[in-house]
Scaffold this motif. Structure first.
Motif, PDB file in Angstrom:
ATOM      1  N   GLY A 274      14.463 -56.106   3.582  1.00  0.00           N
ATOM      2  CA  GLY A 274      15.664 -56.268   4.659  1.00  0.00           C
ATOM      3  C   GLY A 274      16.926 -56.179   4.111  1.00  0.00           C
ATOM      4  O   GLY A 274      17.763 -56.529   4.716  1.00  0.00           O
ATOM      5  N   ARG A 275      17.055 -55.813   2.734  1.00  0.00           N
ATOM      6  CA  ARG A 275      18.330 -55.441   2.143  1.00  0.00           C
ATOM      7  C   ARG A 275      18.807 -54.088   2.448  1.00  0.00           C
ATOM      8  O   ARG A 275      18.147 -53.182   2.478  1.00  0.00           O
ATOM      9  N   SER A 276      20.232 -54.116   2.653  1.00  0.00           N
ATOM     10  CA  SER A 276      20.905 -52.898   3.121  1.00  0.00           C
ATOM     11  C   SER A 276      20.940 -52.020   1.592  1.00  0.00           C
ATOM     12  O   SER A 276      21.386 -52.665   0.620  1.00  0.00           O
ATOM     13  N   CYS A 277      20.542 -50.875   1.638  1.00  0.00           N
ATOM     14  CA  CYS A 277      20.446 -49.835   0.728  1.00  0.00           C
ATOM     15  C   CYS A 277      21.083 -48.363   1.136  1.00  0.00           C
ATOM     16  O   CYS A 277      20.466 -47.518   0.646  1.00  0.00           O
ATOM     17  N   VAL A 278      22.322 -48.378   1.557  1.00  0.00           N
ATOM     18  CA  VAL A 278      22.889 -47.304   2.105  1.00  0.00           C
ATOM     19  C   VAL A 278      23.570 -46.499   1.003  1.00  0.00           C
ATOM     20  O   VAL A 278      24.211 -47.104   0.074  1.00  0.00           O
ATOM     21  N   LEU A 279      23.119 -45.259   0.872  1.00  0.00           N
ATOM     22  CA  LEU A 279      23.529 -44.295  -0.140  1.00  0.00           C
ATOM     23  C   LEU A 279      24.830 -43.667   0.084  1.00  0.00           C
ATOM     24  O   LEU A 279      25.090 -43.750   1.506  1.00  0.00           O
ATOM     25  N   LYS A 280      25.780 -43.143  -0.905  1.00  0.00           N
ATOM     26  CA  LYS A 280      26.775 -42.279  -0.438  1.00  0.00           C
ATOM     27  C   LYS A 280      26.384 -40.845  -0.070  1.00  0.00           C
ATOM     28  O   LYS A 280      25.468 -40.371  -0.576  1.00  0.00           O
TER      29      LYS A 280
ATOM     30  N   LEU B 230      15.996 -37.744  -9.235  1.00  0.00           N
ATOM     31  CA  LEU B 230      16.085 -37.498 -10.668  1.00  0.00           C
ATOM     32  C   LEU B 230      15.348 -38.685 -11.378  1.00  0.00           C
ATOM     33  O   LEU B 230      14.822 -38.722 -12.590  1.00  0.00           O
ATOM     34  N   MET B 231      15.588 -39.854 -10.914  1.00  0.00           N
ATOM     35  CA  MET B 231      15.145 -41.186 -11.426  1.00  0.00           C
ATOM     36  C   MET B 231      14.069 -42.027 -10.228  1.00  0.00           C
ATOM     37  O   MET B 231      14.840 -42.808  -9.460  1.00  0.00           O
ATOM     38  N   PRO B 232      12.857 -41.689 -10.433  1.00  0.00           N
ATOM     39  CA  PRO B 232      11.934 -42.174  -9.311  1.00  0.00           C
ATOM     40  C   PRO B 232      12.089 -43.581  -9.330  1.00  0.00           C
ATOM     41  O   PRO B 232      11.866 -44.335  -8.399  1.00  0.00           O
ATOM     42  N   VAL B 233      12.329 -44.423 -10.511  1.00  0.00           N
ATOM     43  CA  VAL B 233      12.045 -45.874 -10.423  1.00  0.00           C
ATOM     44  C   VAL B 233      13.367 -46.448  -9.707  1.00  0.00           C
ATOM     45  O   VAL B 233      13.035 -47.424  -9.001  1.00  0.00           O
ATOM     46  N   LEU B 234      14.299 -45.716  -9.349  1.00  0.00           N
ATOM     47  CA  LEU B 234      15.564 -46.071  -8.363  1.00  0.00           C
ATOM     48  C   LEU B 234      14.967 -45.927  -7.013  1.00  0.00           C
ATOM     49  O   LEU B 234      15.137 -46.999  -6.020  1.00  0.00           O
ATOM     50  N   GLY B 235      14.137 -44.946  -6.512  1.00  0.00           N
ATOM     51  CA  GLY B 235      13.689 -45.009  -5.377  1.00  0.00           C
ATOM     52  C   GLY B 235      12.413 -45.923  -4.920  1.00  0.00           C
ATOM     53  O   GLY B 235      12.425 -46.417  -4.025  1.00  0.00           O
ATOM     54  N   GLN B 236      11.815 -46.287  -6.160  1.00  0.00           N
ATOM     55  CA  GLN B 236      10.836 -47.270  -6.086  1.00  0.00           C
ATOM     56  C   GLN B 236      11.613 -48.821  -5.793  1.00  0.00           C
ATOM     57  O   GLN B 236      11.013 -49.681  -4.883  1.00  0.00           O
ATOM     58  N   LEU B 237      12.782 -49.224  -6.666  1.00  0.00           N
ATOM     59  CA  LEU B 237      13.580 -50.442  -6.416  1.00  0.00           C
ATOM     60  C   LEU B 237      14.103 -50.189  -4.968  1.00  0.00           C
ATOM     61  O   LEU B 237      13.997 -51.332  -4.217  1.00  0.00           O
ATOM     62  N   ARG B 238      14.547 -49.103  -4.484  1.00  0.00           N
ATOM     63  CA  ARG B 238      15.101 -48.989  -3.088  1.00  0.00           C
ATOM     64  C   ARG B 238      14.129 -49.447  -2.010  1.00  0.00           C
ATOM     65  O   ARG B 238      14.490 -50.004  -1.116  1.00  0.00           O
ATOM     66  N   ASP B 239      12.830 -48.996  -2.139  1.00  0.00           N
ATOM     67  CA  ASP B 239      11.682 -49.204  -1.135  1.00  0.00           C
ATOM     68  C   ASP B 239      11.591 -50.872  -1.193  1.00  0.00           C
ATOM     69  O   ASP B 239      11.357 -51.234   0.047  1.00  0.00           O
ATOM     70  N   ILE B 240      11.490 -51.421  -2.334  1.00  0.00           N
ATOM     71  CA  ILE B 240      11.359 -52.588  -2.348  1.00  0.00           C
ATOM     72  C   ILE B 240      12.504 -53.437  -1.704  1.00  0.00           C
ATOM     73  O   ILE B 240      12.159 -54.626  -0.869  1.00  0.00           O
ATOM     74  N   GLU B 241      13.653 -53.193  -2.065  1.00  0.00           N
ATOM     75  CA  GLU B 241      14.799 -53.884  -1.401  1.00  0.00           C
ATOM     76  C   GLU B 241      14.790 -53.587   0.100  1.00  0.00           C
ATOM     77  O   GLU B 241      14.949 -54.514   0.751  1.00  0.00           O
TER      78      GLU B 241
END
Length: 466
Positions: free
Chosen positions: A268-274, A253-264
């Protein structure tokens, strides 16, 4: 709504007692505030205020009181939410020549907009237009999460707040996500003040601390039409986006979150979703439905009275049976008429056209942030490539081209497009470069095959390539 009522609603529990009754939820406080504003004629357009950051009588007075504070006078860059009750604050920011940032509504097409008025359009009418929902899109310059922004003041909308600094929004999590994104941009500094403007009835003495988590943004100053409250700030600010509290649906729903997750993730940072999609609070029934009474005509009402009284039944048994026979004959006639109409509709109904099936798909990557969809369409047309469907994700740096399987089409152009091949398209688009209006130099695009996708099942926004 008095403060005493607020304390009682919070349960008046001791600090040692950690359990909160099941009926005490954020939603229960929201509903209390919404109902109080509506029933006491304190709500303004847009109405009803249910499921909104409520616009309230006195919003202009609260904004004026905020403008008197040193935190506002000394601020040069201010972020204000796009909701209606904070519109007077946005007006004051532009009037006093402050740099104003406004989040994109629901974060669906970006993150922040910086409102910039042309020098020749700086009058009161232009400012009023710029701070409206449509004007924020017209006069807003998009700001990405990788740009440098430093905020002196953050103004948020609220449904309920407490003097301890706890804040309850409308339940969708937009305000908390915006704050987390700004923390990632390092736009929020330790001395950045967070303010909310609300009606006096939205302020509670206390709210149960157990209702709030690490993602909830605390408030430093509450401004109402009558007073300024410096809160006790009982909780810490979020340090950023808490990925384990978000589901994959939220990222879609919010592409900017996906963009930030790709950067993170690249860092090398963990970005595990629920795994379970429960990141949006269940609203339940927020407004009591009014039951609509069934009304009868005078004639039917009179007949009903004659047929429901035992004494009248004994006196007029035959008319009662006759009435039933008439009703049954009438119902049978209506059923037969409906059956005949259904048959006529079936005879005249046109057969459905076969739905197109995607033959193959191509993904184009490395699209510049300033590139527009029309630029790519023109480049494709110059190379003789005509996809049936284009799924544009240019703000994330890529897009998809879908080509349908050849079949009986109307017009030579459609037939030619349907006969395109994967190899031909890849060859035509080889070494293609493209740049936006503000790019220093064109970018070399990456063109590669993509797995075919069902156009009808695709839930992303699509643009038909002409």
């Amino acid at each position: 709504m008095q403060n005493g009522e607020s304390t009682l609603a919070a349960g008046e529990t001791s600090p040692a007692k950690k359990q909160v009754p099941e009926e005490i939820t954020k939603q229960s406080f929201r509903h209390k505030v919404w109902r109080h504003l509506e029933s006491n004629s304190l709500a303004l357009f847009p109405r009803p205020v249910y499921n909104r950051i409520p616009n309230f009588k006195g919003a202009n007075e609260a904004a004026a009181k905020l403008a008197e504070l040193d935190v506002f006078k000394n601020a040069t860059t201010i972020k204000v939410n796009p909701d209606k009750p904070q519109e007077p604050v946005r007006v004051l920011c532009l009037e006093q020549k402050k740099t104003l940032y406004v989040p994109v509504p629901r974060l669906q097409n970006g993150f922040l907009n910086r409102l910039e008025l042309p020098e020749e359009e700086n009058g009161q009418a232009a400012i009023k237009q710029a701070v409206s929902r449509k004007g924020m899109e017209t006069f807003g310059k998009p700001i990405g999460i990788e740009e440098s922004v430093s905020l002196d003041l953050v103004v948020m909308g609220s449904v309920a707040v407490s003097k301890e600094g706890y804040r309850i929004g409308k339940g969708r999590g937009y305000g908390d996500l915006e704050f987390g994104l700004m923390m990632h941009m390092k736009a929020i500094k330790p001395n950045t003040i967070v303010v909310t403007t609300v009606h006096d009835c939205q302020v509670f003495d206390t709210l149960p601390a157990e209702l709030f988590g690490p993602h909830d943004v605390p408030i430093d100053i509450i401004v109402t039409p009558t007073e300024v409250i410096e809160t006790q700030r009982m909780s810490q600010r979020p340090v950023g986006i808490l990925w384990h509290l978000l589901s994959n649906r939220r990222l879609q729903l919010m592409p900017v979150l996906g963009q930030l997750r790709d950067i993170e993730m690249l860092a090398g940072r963990s970005c595990v979703l629920k795994e379970v999609d429960t990141d949006v609070e269940d609203r339940g029934t927020t407004r009591p439905r009014k039951l609509r009474r069934r009304t009868r005509s005078h004639k039917s009402h009179s007949e009903g009275e004659g047929n429901t009284t035992e004494g009248d039944d004994a006196k007029s048994g035959k008319p009662r049976r006759a009435s039933r026979r008439r009703n049954s004959h009438k119902a049978a006639a209506n059923t037969a008429a409906a059956r005949d109409d259904g048959k006529r509709d079936e005879r005249h109904r046109r057969p459905k056209r076969p739905k197109p099936v995607i033959d193959f798909s191509v993904k184009i990557s490395n699209i510049g942030p300033n590139t527009r969809v029309r630029d790519l369409k023109q480049a494709l047309s110059e190379r003789g490539v005509k996809p049936q469907v284009m799924v544009w994700k240019g703000f994330r740096g890529f897009c998809y081209l879908h080509f349908f399987k050849p079949g009986p089409q109307k017009g030579e152009g459609d037939a030619a497009a349907g006969a395109a091949s994967m190899a031909g398209v890849l060859a035509a688009l080889a070494a293609m470069s493209l740049g936006g209006a503000d790019d220093d130099k064109p970018r070399l695009l990456t063109v590669e095959p993509a797995p075919p996708r069902n156009a009808e099942a695709n839930q992303e926004p699509v643009a038909v390539a002409q």
